[in-house]
Structures are given as C-alpha cells and as structure tokens.
Design a protein around this motif. Structure first.
Motif, short mmCIF file in Angstrom:
data_model
loop_
_atom_site.label_atom_id
_atom_site.label_comp_id
_atom_site.label_asym_id
_atom_site.label_seq_id
_atom_site.Cartn_x
_atom_site.Cartn_y
_atom_site.Cartn_z
N LEU B 74 -5.04 -7.92 51.83
CA LEU B 74 -6.37 -8.70 51.15
C LEU B 74 -7.80 -8.28 50.27
CD1 LEU B 74 -5.22 -11.39 49.50
CD2 LEU B 74 -7.74 -12.57 51.50
N TYR B 75 -7.76 -7.39 51.68
CA TYR B 75 -9.39 -7.26 50.96
C TYR B 75 -9.10 -6.57 49.64
CZ TYR B 75 -13.35 -4.49 50.84
OH TYR B 75 -14.38 -3.88 50.90
N VAL B 76 -8.28 -4.88 49.80
CA VAL B 76 -7.37 -4.20 49.33
C VAL B 76 -7.21 -4.26 48.14
CG1 VAL B 76 -6.28 -2.00 48.81
CG2 VAL B 76 -7.20 -2.52 50.99
N ASN B 77 -6.44 -5.97 48.16
CA ASN B 77 -6.22 -5.94 46.97
C ASN B 77 -6.27 -7.05 45.92
OD1 ASN B 77 -3.67 -4.69 47.35
ND2 ASN B 77 -2.48 -6.94 48.08
N GLU B 78 -7.33 -7.75 46.32
CA GLU B 78 -7.79 -8.53 45.32
C GLU B 78 -9.89 -8.65 45.34
OE1 GLU B 78 -6.91 -12.89 46.06
OE2 GLU B 78 -4.76 -12.25 46.42
N LEU B 79 -10.44 -7.99 47.13
CA LEU B 79 -11.24 -8.06 46.56
C LEU B 79 -12.40 -6.86 46.99
CD1 LEU B 79 -11.23 -10.93 48.49
CD2 LEU B 79 -11.60 -10.43 50.76
N MET B 80 -11.25 -5.59 47.40
CA MET B 80 -12.82 -4.84 47.40
C MET B 80 -13.41 -4.28 45.85
SD MET B 80 -11.31 -1.31 48.03
CE MET B 80 -9.55 -0.36 47.32
N GLU B 81 -14.68 -4.10 45.72
CA GLU B 81 -14.62 -3.91 44.30
C GLU B 81 -14.61 -2.50 44.09
OE1 GLU B 81 -18.33 -4.72 44.87
OE2 GLU B 81 -18.60 -6.70 45.75
N GLN B 82 -14.23 -2.44 42.89
CA GLN B 82 -13.68 -0.77 43.11
C GLN B 82 -15.05 0.28 42.76
OE1 GLN B 82 -10.45 -0.37 40.17
NE2 GLN B 82 -10.81 1.80 40.25
N GLN B 83 -14.86 1.10 43.08
CA GLN B 83 -16.67 2.33 43.45
C GLN B 83 -16.04 3.02 42.45
OE1 GLN B 83 -17.17 1.79 47.37
NE2 GLN B 83 -18.95 4.03 46.47
N ARG B 84 -17.60 2.90 41.76
CA ARG B 84 -17.97 3.63 40.44
C ARG B 84 -18.57 4.78 41.34
NH1 ARG B 84 -16.37 4.30 35.27
NH2 ARG B 84 -18.07 5.42 35.05
N LEU B 85 -18.45 6.01 40.94
CA LEU B 85 -19.05 7.19 41.23
C LEU B 85 -20.58 7.75 40.98
CD1 LEU B 85 -16.13 9.65 42.08
CD2 LEU B 85 -17.48 8.89 43.88
N THR B 86 -21.09 8.27 41.77
CA THR B 86 -22.62 7.98 40.95
C THR B 86 -21.87 9.37 39.99
OG1 THR B 86 -23.65 9.56 42.37
CG2 THR B 86 -23.69 6.95 42.72
N LEU B 87 -22.62 9.22 38.84
CA LEU B 87 -23.21 10.81 37.81
C LEU B 87 -23.03 12.42 38.94
CD1 LEU B 87 -22.52 11.34 34.72
CD2 LEU B 87 -24.86 11.71 35.00
N ALA B 88 -24.01 12.39 39.89
CA ALA B 88 -24.49 13.18 40.32
C ALA B 88 -23.25 13.42 41.61
CB ALA B 88 -25.46 13.16 41.78
N GLU B 89 -22.44 12.79 42.05
CA GLU B 89 -21.41 12.78 42.61
C GLU B 89 -19.90 13.39 41.58
OE1 GLU B 89 -20.43 10.28 46.97
OE2 GLU B 89 -20.41 8.58 44.52
N THR B 90 -20.14 12.87 40.63
CA THR B 90 -18.95 12.99 39.27
C THR B 90 -19.47 14.55 39.76
OG1 THR B 90 -18.90 11.84 38.55
CG2 THR B 90 -17.97 12.48 37.51
N GLU B 91 -20.60 15.16 38.87
CA GLU B 91 -20.88 16.13 39.48
C GLU B 91 -20.42 17.29 39.97
OE1 GLU B 91 -24.99 17.21 37.41
OE2 GLU B 91 -24.61 15.33 36.03
N ARG B 92 -20.78 16.91 41.39
CA ARG B 92 -20.11 17.94 42.64
C ARG B 92 -19.03 17.84 43.07
NH1 ARG B 92 -22.21 15.25 48.19
NH2 ARG B 92 -20.82 17.15 48.58
N ILE B 93 -18.19 16.91 42.23
CA ILE B 93 -16.84 17.39 42.31
C ILE B 93 -16.19 18.37 41.44
CG2 ILE B 93 -14.45 16.05 41.67
CD1 ILE B 93 -15.61 13.48 43.31
#
Lengths: 349, 349
Positions: B74-93
């Motif tokens: 239930l948590y995964v389906n409804e409750l979990m907030e989509q986490q956004r990566l920080t810019l720094a992380e995106t860059e690291r990726i």
DNA sequence: CTTTAGCACTCCGGGAAAGCGAGTGCTAAC
DNA sequence: GTTAGCACTCGCTTTCCCGGAGTGCTAAAG
C-alpha cells in the motif's frame, strides 16, 4: 636452533587439526592422533617448548594451542606434504577448462569462478605484463555509404573490430589509400603517439577522409587503452561467510569490501610459479589476518595470468596449493593450445 | 474497505520510520512524528485496527509495529512520495555514465557497480530480448600464409573478429570466392543451421578451403551463441552485511550464494519501466523475505537492459526507485547516443 | 462515538552469577 | 626423558533477574 623431529611432528598435527576444526588443539587429541605411543603429558612438555619458540600460541592459559604465523610458515615450507590431485579431480579441472570462449576476459573470469568453487575460498584473477600494446594492422571494410567496419589487429594477435557510422559520405575508392596510410603511419606506436600523428596528416587528406581517419584512430586509441588496462575479477567471496572466523558480520564485510574494491593491491607472485603469504606477511593491512595463495600461469605473448585465493590463516594450504597448481597448469596448456592451433577444429555441432 | 486518511498517514509514518531504524515503532514515536496533535492512545487504537486489517504486524505482544508486506505494498502504491533527485545527484549519475567503453558487457557491469554504490544494496544487471542473433556479413582478411582474420558483422551491427591460424596453406586468390560463399549461404541463419549447411557444401570446395570455411563457421557459431547468451552481473553484494537483517551470517550467506549463482531466476519487469516486488511477492523462495526493485532501459536494436536492486523488505523504496529511474534514463540516453552517432568524435587526446 | 489519561501487564534484551568441562602446569614417581 | 595424578584456570553456556519500552484495557472527558 633446529626443532627435533618429534616437535615438528607435533607441530604438523596441530596445524592440520586446527585447519580442519578451527578449534585450539589439546595435548590429548594430539597424543591420540600420533598413535597413542607417547602420553599427553609428554606432548604438553613439547607444546610448552613450541610456544616458547614462537611456533604455537595459546589463546588463553587453559586452552589448547593454535599455530602462529611462524608455525604456519614452517609447516608450509617443510612439513606440508605436497598433495596430489586424484585423477577424478584432474579430470574435473580439465573438463572445467574445456571452455570455448573467445574473449580473454571471459575465460579468466569464468576460470576464477570455477577455481572458487573448487577451493571454497574467495578467488581473484588478473593479468599482468603487457605494458605497451600497439596496433599492428588496420583494415577498413565499407558497408554502405554511411558506415564502415574498422578492423584492427594488435601486437598480441588479438583482433578488434567495430562498425563506424560516418557523418559524411566517403568515396569507397579512397578507402584503400586510407588503409595504407593507417598501416604506414599508425602501426606499432603508442596511443598517444597515434593522436599526435593524426594532427600531422590533417592537411594531407580530404576532410571526409580525415573524419573517417580520426574516428578510426580514436577507436584504436580507446581499444588499446582498454586492452592494456589490467582488470581484476573476484569470485566466491560469499564462501567467506561459511568460515567460523568470518561469522562476525563486521569482519566479513570489511574483508569483502576490500576484496571487491581493490583492483591494485592484491598480492602477486613476484617470482616463481606460486607464492604463499601468511597473515602478517601480507603488506596490505586488510589482509593482515588472512592468508593468500597466488599462482601465475602463462598466457603467451609476454603476458602472465594470476590466480589468487584468499582465506583465513588456517586455510588448507596443501589442498589449495595443489588445486591452484592444477588450474595454473591447465590454463597454461589452454592458452598454449590457443597459441599454436586454431581455437577449434571440430566443425560438427 | 478503504482506510481512513488518518490510518494511511499512520501507516506511512510506520513504514518510513521502520525503513530508517529497522526497529518496531511505538505509538508514542508515531504521535510525536505526526506533530503531537493526537495522543498516543488514539494512535494505539488505530494501530490495532491496522494490525487487524493486515497492514501491520506485531513481533510480539508488547512491541511496536512493523509493516507487513501488504503494508509495504500500500505504501509503495499510494503513500510513497516520488522522490526527486537533487541536481547534484543527477549530475553524479550522468558523470558516472560518461564511460567510453566498447563492449556492451563492460558498460553494463560497470554501470551495475556504480548503481550498487549509489543505492547501497546489491545490484544485478542483465540484458533481455535478442533471441535469434544471426550473422549478416563475413569477411576474411589474409594475413600471411598461415593465418587469416575473420570478421563477422551480426544482426545487431556488432562486429566480431579474430585471427585464425590455418593448418594448411591457403591460396589467397581463392579467398574472395570463399567470402562470397559465406555471405550467400551462411548469413541470416541460426548457428545450428550454419553447421548443417557446412556439411552440404563440403564437397563443393577444396579440402584446404573447406578447412578454413569450417573454422570460420565454427567461430561464427561460437560467437553467436556467446552473444545470444544472457549474462548477469552482480555488484555490491557485500552491502548486505551492513544491514541488521543480515548480520546473521547464515542468512547473508544464503542470499549471497543465491545472488551470485543465479543467472536465470532473477525478477524481470514484465511490463512497464519498473517493477517492485515485495517479500513474498517474489516467486523465488530465496527472495521471499527480501524485496526487489527492477527497472529496464532501452539498449536499442530490440534489446532491453535490466537493473535490479535487492534489499530487505524495509528497503528505501522511494530512494531506490528514484535512483534506478535516473540510471535507467541515463543508460537509455547513453545507448541512444551510441546508436545514432559514432562512439567518439573528438580526435585530440 | 471518539479521544484521552491512567495503569497493570507483557516480553525483550542485557548483565550478573553459576556450573561445566576441556585443557593446562606442576610435582613426584618411574 | 617419560608418565600418571591432580589442583587449577578460564572461556562458554545456561539460568536468572531486572529495567524499560510498549501494549491493551478501562473509565472518564469531549
């Protein structure tokens, strides 16, 4: 001072018993192991001497004895009987090495996995040698007007190739001249030198051709660089967790992290076909209370391969050494065959 | 029956707290977490309901609550907030994906290692699709009278090549005819079919040529087989040992052995870009009390790649999902670029 | 009908105490 | 030099006890 034969005999029993059980060995057990011809009291006297001399240790006052690194060293150097593999095992090894694989990397990593499953310890594999790999021959095979296959043979007879997508159409008729230029000016030199020469010839060819040339050269540079890099493979790290000395998750984690991260600082046999490093003999701090048995084998063409086995100091040196030698020989044979003959002869499925 | 908003809110707090601490969470902590607006007694009533409904579990009578698989779902389906990566992380990726590597395998295994270091869980990587790979074009480049380079382009535009050592001298003049035969009769068919056709043409050519032909074909068969095989890479398995649920060496060993052995039965996302499997939702017994988050990405040319992360059921789904999506997108972009353009343009070192 | 305070009760986890047993070192006799 | 005998040591396991976190229930308040 030399040890008496009996002391050596006792040391041997202690080492071999401890290798199996991982528990301190008591005088009574030793006496039994030695045929009950001498009493445990006598053994105790001898044990006390061996502790005094630094070959054994006592975890605490009223426990049995365990070998010290010095004890293992003596065992490995003098006492250990060279274990012979059974015929069945030799066959299993040969069979395991019956791999029809093309890529050196694949062969090596696969072999590592097999070794790990044989010795039941974590195993690493790597190659050494091969400092300056160069291109020996180039070919370009036109595919269509937008693409072209580049084929490069390297100094070690390996051949690499890739499809290049061309940004500009190239006149097929000019390809042979380009191949000549590549073979005349870009073979047998280092990657860096190749890049430099590319600049030199910039104004000698048309822009289209130069683009193709530079794509080819940069492909070559990349491949040579990648091929020259030494890669290390790890297999069977999970075997550690079966050992009583690594039931402590922190210890296990520490060593496993080291093993899976470290590409450089794993022991290599500096001379001879095999080297055994016991506990503190390891320079590397993370390996201070483990032992490493590492063997090398001939890949041909100036390169040597490396198989290393990491285990607790009480690892079964005789068994590991025998199997490692078996594999090293097998691999030398495998690569020797590759060297002389085509990889396969049998055309049927 | 739908849960009230407050129940969902409480469930969310329990899940997120438990994900962090791995300890049962009590009513008081929940009340505090929710701003202290309602008392712990009220929370207790709600908790009792949630246990009743199967979203939470109680390790024992007087302990806090932990989420059940149903609760996580239930948590995964409804409750979990989509986490956004920080810019720094995106860059690291993006930076981590700036690899100039030739071999698909290398890219994939390298990427897997990076992902593992990002999410701190064991990570596996594999490819899927590509059932029937065939040869599309052959070339033979004579080197000297004892050897010859075979070049094969496959259906997916990859090119493989190798030096063949010839047992018999071959007249160079006859090579073109042989290449024609290869291209006319041995392209676009399966490996098995190739072996069969080889028999058919056995009497149409001279023995020397036939030998070369059969070497070439068997090389092709091997390569196609190897290329068609799906290979699975594992990275970061040692991360498991940091988790409290795997401090027990036996549990850790069991899972790690499964992970390093299993090539086939790891979960794949049957549809959509990402799939989350929680505890018992895993068909595979070995994964019954772990969760898997697996994403797929486009390699191009009908193939898809796969990144999977294995962790305890209390793994940080939001964080893992976000990072996995980030990597999957990055990889799709990486391969998309490779598809359209030549691998590198910049000729300077 | 929901929420809350109060309270007795449960049960885990950690630490101290006790008993066990393998093994030792020492002494004295052979 | 070897051996039997014996008191002693010390780690390991089990048992016991206790503190504390957290519960469920009841009764009162909103």
């Amino acid at each position: 001072m030399e040890l008496t034969d009996r002391k050596k005999q006792i040391l041997k029993v202690v080492v071999e018993d401890y290798i199996q059980t991982a528990e301190p060995v008591g005088s009574k057990a030793i006496a039994a192991e030695m045929g009950g011809r001498i009493s445990s009291a006598t053994i105790r006297n001898e044990l006390a001497d061996l502790v005094e001399l630094g070959y054994l240790e006592q975890p605490h006052t009223s426990a049995g004895r365990i070998p010290s690194p010095k004890g293992y060293r003596l065992y490995v150097n003098e006492l250990m009987e060279q274990q012979r593999l059974t015929l069945a095992e030799t066959e299993r090894i040969d069979q395991a090495l019956q791999m029809k694989m093309e890529e050196l990397d694949r062969v090596i990593s696969q072999a590592g996995r097999v070794v790990a499953s044989f010795v039941n310890y974590p195993t690493y594999m790597a190659t050494s040698g091969k400092k300056h790999l160069t291109a020996r021959r180039f070919d370009l095979l036109p595919v269509d007007e937008h693409s072209c296959i580049v084929v490069m043979m390297m100094g070690d007879d390996r051949v690499k190739s890739q499809l290049l997508r061309l940004q500009l159409k190239v006149d097929t008729g000019q390809i042979p001249a380009l191949v000549d230029m590549l073979n005349n000016h870009f073979t047998n030199i280092s990657g860096g030198e190749m890049s430099r020469r590319l600049m030199d010839v910039a104004d000698q060819v048309s822009p289209q051709l130069f683009l193709l040339l530079s794509q080819t050269v940069s492909y070559a540079v990349d491949v040579l660089e990648e091929a020259g890099q030494r890669e290390v493979f790890m297999a069977g790290a999970n075997q550690l967790l079966k050992l009583p000395e690594f039931r402590n998750a922190d210890k296990a984690h520490e060593l496993m992290s080291f093993l899976s991260d470290s590409k450089e600082n794993l022991p290599v046999p500096d001379d001879g076909p095999m080297k055994i490093l016991i506990g503190p003999e390891n320079v590397n701090a993370a390996l201070r209370d483990t032992s490493v048995v590492v063997a090398s084998y001939d890949i041909g063409d100036d390169m040597r391969g490396l198989i290393g086995v990491v285990g607790p100091t009480r690892m079964d040196y005789a068994a590991v050494a025998a199997r490692l030698t078996g594999f090293a020989d097998g691999l030398t044979r495998l690569f020797g065959k590759h060297e002389k003959l085509p990889p396969k002869e049998d055309p049927q499925t």
